[in-house]
Design an enzyme around this catalytic site. Structure first.
Site, mmCIF file in Angstrom:
data_model
loop_
_atom_site.group_PDB
_atom_site.id
_atom_site.type_symbol
_atom_site.label_atom_id
_atom_site.label_comp_id
_atom_site.label_asym_id
_atom_site.label_seq_id
_atom_site.Cartn_x
_atom_site.Cartn_y
_atom_site.Cartn_z
ATOM 1 N N ASP A 35 0.852 -1.191 0.000
ATOM 2 C CA ASP A 35 0.000 0.000 0.000
ATOM 3 C C ASP A 35 0.886 1.239 0.000
ATOM 4 O OD1 ASP A 35 -3.225 0.544 0.954
ATOM 5 O OD2 ASP A 35 -1.801 2.214 1.095
ATOM 6 N N ILE A 36 0.497 2.233 -0.788
ATOM 7 C CA ILE A 36 1.307 3.449 -0.931
ATOM 8 C C ILE A 36 1.284 4.307 0.335
ATOM 9 C CG2 ILE A 36 -0.474 5.021 -1.843
ATOM 10 C CD1 ILE A 36 1.607 5.784 -4.030
ATOM 11 N N ASN A 97 -12.888 -3.125 1.940
ATOM 12 C CA ASN A 97 -13.892 -2.072 1.974
ATOM 13 C C ASN A 97 -14.724 -2.122 0.699
ATOM 14 O OD1 ASN A 97 -12.875 -0.958 4.441
ATOM 15 N ND2 ASN A 97 -11.182 -0.077 3.273
ATOM 16 N N GLU A 105 -12.311 3.431 -1.610
ATOM 17 C CA GLU A 105 -11.772 4.520 -2.447
ATOM 18 C C GLU A 105 -11.476 4.054 -3.858
ATOM 19 O OE1 GLU A 105 -8.344 6.146 -0.516
ATOM 20 O OE2 GLU A 105 -9.453 6.679 1.293
ATOM 21 N N VAL A 106 -10.946 2.862 -3.997
ATOM 22 C CA VAL A 106 -10.556 2.368 -5.319
ATOM 23 C C VAL A 106 -11.530 1.257 -5.737
ATOM 24 C CG1 VAL A 106 -8.721 1.329 -6.692
ATOM 25 C CG2 VAL A 106 -8.145 2.904 -4.837
ATOM 26 N N HIS A 110 -9.974 -5.211 -3.618
ATOM 27 C CA HIS A 110 -8.683 -5.394 -2.957
ATOM 28 C C HIS A 110 -8.919 -5.797 -1.521
ATOM 29 C CE1 HIS A 110 -9.882 -1.161 -2.755
ATOM 30 N NE2 HIS A 110 -9.289 -1.102 -1.568
ATOM 31 N N HIS A 112 -6.955 -5.706 2.062
ATOM 32 C CA HIS A 112 -5.809 -5.181 2.806
ATOM 33 C C HIS A 112 -5.336 -6.280 3.773
ATOM 34 C CE1 HIS A 112 -6.764 -0.747 2.101
ATOM 35 N NE2 HIS A 112 -7.949 -1.297 1.835
HETATM 36 P P1 AMP Z 1 -9.878 1.507 0.071
HETATM 37 O O1 AMP Z 1 -10.407 1.568 -1.341
HETATM 38 O O2 AMP Z 1 -10.459 2.575 0.945
HETATM 39 O O3 AMP Z 1 -10.014 0.138 0.682
HETATM 40 O O4 AMP Z 1 -8.323 1.798 0.047
HETATM 41 C C1 AMP Z 1 -7.566 1.986 -1.108
HETATM 42 C C2 AMP Z 1 -6.115 1.843 -0.719
HETATM 43 O O5 AMP Z 1 -5.328 1.939 -1.895
HETATM 44 C C3 AMP Z 1 -5.595 2.900 0.266
HETATM 45 O O6 AMP Z 1 -5.072 2.240 1.417
HETATM 46 C C4 AMP Z 1 -4.503 3.620 -0.536
HETATM 47 O O7 AMP Z 1 -3.408 4.001 0.263
HETATM 48 C C5 AMP Z 1 -4.124 2.577 -1.558
HETATM 49 N N1 AMP Z 1 -3.550 3.093 -2.785
HETATM 50 C C6 AMP Z 1 -4.047 4.080 -3.582
HETATM 51 N N2 AMP Z 1 -3.250 4.266 -4.643
HETATM 52 C C7 AMP Z 1 -2.255 3.376 -4.541
HETATM 53 C C8 AMP Z 1 -1.111 3.055 -5.343
HETATM 54 N N3 AMP Z 1 -0.840 3.710 -6.477
HETATM 55 N N4 AMP Z 1 -0.290 2.061 -4.935
HETATM 56 C C9 AMP Z 1 -0.550 1.392 -3.794
HETATM 57 N N5 AMP Z 1 -1.606 1.637 -2.994
HETATM 58 C C10 AMP Z 1 -2.444 2.617 -3.357
#
Ligand code: AMP
Length: 126
Positions: A35-36, A97, A105-106, A110, A112
């Protein structure tokens, strides 16, 4: 219902090689990377390579090969991180999530994997 997948989401771009990632493990159907913005000493994301929005999408529509590969990849990453409680590790947490209430968010599935410290209670008060 049908799931709508956004091909421009950041994890789709990672899978296409358009932006870099710190790969932990890659298999035929899955990719694990750091994770970034890590929330714990160990913070790895595991994603399927297929176009799945979230966990229920994947669980309902992925092939058995994809589901097995994704699940085994999670296990392999836990082993690589040394967090397995059954193997003298100190444990970890899996989080996926989903949607607005899940504060996703994405919009690409995924999981974690978080570990390396005591993580506190599962949920904070809203
Ligand atoms: P969520 O969608 O809330 O479960 O979390 C999305 C996760 O993706 C967050 O923890 C971000 O820090 C992570 N994230 C977003 N962009 C990147 C990236 N380019 N590389 C790695 N992790 C990322």
């Amino acid at each position: 219902m049908s799931y709508v997948y956004d091909d421009q989401n950041i994890f789709a771009r990672i899978l296409r090689g358009e932006i870099p990632n710190k790969t932990v493990l890659e298999t035929g159907h899955s990719l694990a990377f750091e994770d970034i913005a890590p929330q714990a000493p160990h913070h790895v994301l595991v994603i399927p390579k297929g176009r799945y929005v979230n966990y229920d999408h994947f669980a309902l529509e992925a092939t058995e090969a994809e589901i097995v590969d994704f699940t085994r990849t999670i296990g392999a990453v836990c082993k690589m991180l040394g967090v397995q409680p059954s193997r003298d590790g100190q444990g970890y947490r899996l989080i996926s999530n989903c949607g607005a209430h899940g504060v996703q968010e994405v919009p690409h599935l995924h999981v974690h994997i978080l570990g390396g410290r005591v993580l506190g209670r599962m949920l904070q008060p809203a």
